[in-house]
Motif scaffolding. Structure first.
Motif, PDB file in Angstrom:
ATOM      1  N   TYR A  57      -8.573   4.275  -0.997  1.00 29.54           N
ATOM      2  CA  TYR A  57      -7.430   3.363  -0.883  1.00 29.54           C
ATOM      3  C   TYR A  57      -6.955   2.887  -2.249  1.00 29.54           C
ATOM      4  O   TYR A  57      -5.754   2.660  -2.446  1.00 29.54           O
ATOM      5  CB  TYR A  57      -7.774   2.149  -0.018  1.00 29.54           C
ATOM      6  N   GLU A  58      -7.863   2.753  -3.208  1.00 32.72           N
ATOM      7  CA  GLU A  58      -7.472   2.284  -4.540  1.00 32.72           C
ATOM      8  C   GLU A  58      -6.395   3.183  -5.142  1.00 32.72           C
ATOM      9  O   GLU A  58      -5.404   2.706  -5.702  1.00 32.72           O
ATOM     10  CB  GLU A  58      -8.698   2.239  -5.457  1.00 32.72           C
ATOM     11  N   LYS A  61      -3.151   3.192  -2.969  1.00 33.71           N
ATOM     12  CA  LYS A  61      -2.392   2.000  -3.329  1.00 33.71           C
ATOM     13  C   LYS A  61      -1.681   2.182  -4.666  1.00 33.71           C
ATOM     14  O   LYS A  61      -0.519   1.784  -4.826  1.00 33.71           O
ATOM     15  CB  LYS A  61      -3.362   0.815  -3.399  1.00 33.71           C
ATOM     16  N   GLN A  62      -2.354   2.801  -5.645  1.00 30.62           N
ATOM     17  CA  GLN A  62      -1.742   3.002  -6.953  1.00 30.62           C
ATOM     18  C   GLN A  62      -0.521   3.906  -6.864  1.00 30.62           C
ATOM     19  O   GLN A  62       0.520   3.618  -7.466  1.00 30.62           O
ATOM     20  CB  GLN A  62      -2.747   3.612  -7.931  1.00 30.62           C
ATOM     21  N   LYS A  65       2.320   1.913  -5.470  1.00 29.30           N
ATOM     22  CA  LYS A  65       2.906   0.986  -6.439  1.00 29.30           C
ATOM     23  C   LYS A  65       3.779   1.710  -7.445  1.00 29.30           C
ATOM     24  O   LYS A  65       4.841   1.224  -7.839  1.00 29.30           O
ATOM     25  CB  LYS A  65       1.792   0.219  -7.165  1.00 29.30           C
ATOM     26  N   GLU A  70       5.236  -0.245  -0.314  1.00 32.45           N
ATOM     27  CA  GLU A  70       4.228  -1.187   0.173  1.00 32.45           C
ATOM     28  C   GLU A  70       3.106  -0.406   0.853  1.00 32.45           C
ATOM     29  O   GLU A  70       3.358   0.582   1.552  1.00 32.45           O
ATOM     30  CB  GLU A  70       4.847  -2.172   1.163  1.00 32.45           C
ATOM     31  N   THR A  71       1.857  -0.827   0.638  1.00 27.50           N
ATOM     32  CA  THR A  71       0.713  -0.163   1.264  1.00 27.50           C
ATOM     33  C   THR A  71      -0.194  -1.201   1.923  1.00 27.50           C
ATOM     34  O   THR A  71      -0.203  -2.373   1.538  1.00 27.50           O
ATOM     35  CB  THR A  71      -0.104   0.643   0.241  1.00 27.50           C
ATOM     36  N   TYR A  73      -4.284  -1.458   3.969  1.00 23.48           N
ATOM     37  CA  TYR A  73      -5.553  -0.858   4.389  1.00 23.48           C
ATOM     38  C   TYR A  73      -5.888  -1.387   5.778  1.00 23.48           C
ATOM     39  O   TYR A  73      -5.940  -2.604   5.994  1.00 23.48           O
ATOM     40  CB  TYR A  73      -6.643  -1.251   3.389  1.00 23.48           C
TER      41      TYR A  73
END
Length: 345
Positions: A57-58, A61-62, A65, A70-71, A73
């Motif tokens: 997810y990190e 998410k990056q 961005k 928008e993200t 979890y």
């Protein structure tokens, strides 16, 4: 003339919407890799507290961005496919543009995935698949390559000669593939490495512990063990330590405890999927699946009314983790280096 141009424009827009299954506008022509305000992409998993998902997810998410998206979890804390599907449906109600999902079981997810696509939400699977669904792409590590990499690491450390055993979790496809590839690699490249024992530990540390004690008693020269998941490694490592620490324990996947044991010499090493690339490329595949109007391949996708963004398999790669590089795989150190809050943002 204006009427004809308008008709052509409307026809093209309708085709793009049909291909995407979404009643939303195409990506901005000036900035095609830029989300519209409020455009949401979700990641959905089972057992949401498992550390494996966090680096996935990190980077998901990056990527979001970087593209102004928008993200979120999502998932369930339970090992329960019904509850995961409920969490999937809950986020689907928010009408996200796409969902990157790890389906706990493949067949129960066929209907939810197909329904989501029909409602206009793109779906990409990762780490586990629902191949009979209409998902657009599947991203995971190559379990065959992981098994080969693990075999090479163990055999090289033993000078290409010795006895080994395997612990298994029969019935889970990715685990079966890792074990089969490990054994095949030994047979083909390291003929002096002999398989002398195998047992089903079924991800149970206690079963693994007892199995290793029995293996070692029957095979005093047992020099290495391979297991396709980390839970069994906990029990195998305990047994190895009690037997004098001469058995090299090789596993798959890492967490803080496994990393500590690798650094302490209790576990020899692990093959670990590149979770970050799984998340990053998962997002990119999902964005493209949600915006098929960006793609114009030389095939029949458009004339057949299909989404041209179909990728049966994306390999996110893996790493062999040993004491020499274990420090690079701690989640808390990774977050500190990046200055982020992980799944909490």
């Amino acid at each position: 003339m204006m009427t004809t141009l308008r008709a052509r424009f409307l026809a093209g827009a309708a085709l793009a919407m049909a291909l995407s299954g979404a009643a939303t506008a195409p990506a901005n022509a000036a900035e095609p890799f830029r989300c519209a305000p409020g455009e949401l992409y979700a990641m959905n998993v089972m057992v949401s507290g498992v550390e494996y998902w966090f680096p996935v997810y990190e980077m998901f998410k990056q990527a979001g961005k970087q593209m102004g998206c928008e993200t979120i979890y999502t998932g369930t804390p339970d090992y329960d496919v019904t509850k995961q599907i409920a969490s999937f449906d809950q986020i689907l109600a928010r009408q996200p543009k796409g969902i990157l999902v790890h389906p706990m079981n493949s067949d129960p997810f066929i209907e939810p995935i197909n329904r989501a696509i029909e409602q206009g939400t793109a779906i990409v699977t990762f780490a586990a698949d629902s191949p009979n669904s209409n998902r657009t792409a599947f991203i995971t590590s190559n379990n065959d390559l992981e098994g080969k990499g693990a075999a090479d690491a163990v055999a090289e450390a033993m000078g290409g000669k010795g006895e080994y055993g395997v612990l298994e979790n029969p019935g889970q496809d990715n685990h079966d593939r890792r074990v089969a590839a490990f054994i095949k690699r030994m047979e083909e490249k390291w003929p002096d490495m002999k398989l002398v024992a195998r047992a089903a530990s079924n991800q149970d540390p206690n079963k693994a512990y007892q199995a290793v004690l029995s293996m070692a008693q029957a095979n005093p020269n047992l020099g290495a063990l391979f297991m396709p998941e980390a839970n069994s490694a906990l029990g195998a490592a305990q047994a190895s330590v009690e037997l004098g620490g001469k058995i090299k324990v090789m596993t798959a996947d890492v967490n803080a405890k496994i990393l500590d044991m690798i650094k302490a010499g209790q576990v020899f090493g692990s093959v670990n999927p590149n979770q970050g690339m799984q998340g990053y490329m998962g997002f990119m595949a999902l964005y493209m699946a949600a915006h098929p109007e960006l793609i114009d391949p030389m095939n029949d996708a458009k004339s057949a009314g299909k989404n041209p963004m179909v990728i049966p398999f994306i390999d996110n790669g893996y790493a062999v983790v040993t004491a020499s590089n274990a420090d690079d795989f701690y989640w808390d150190k990774y977050l500190k280096r990046r200055g982020t809050k992980g799944i909490d943002e």
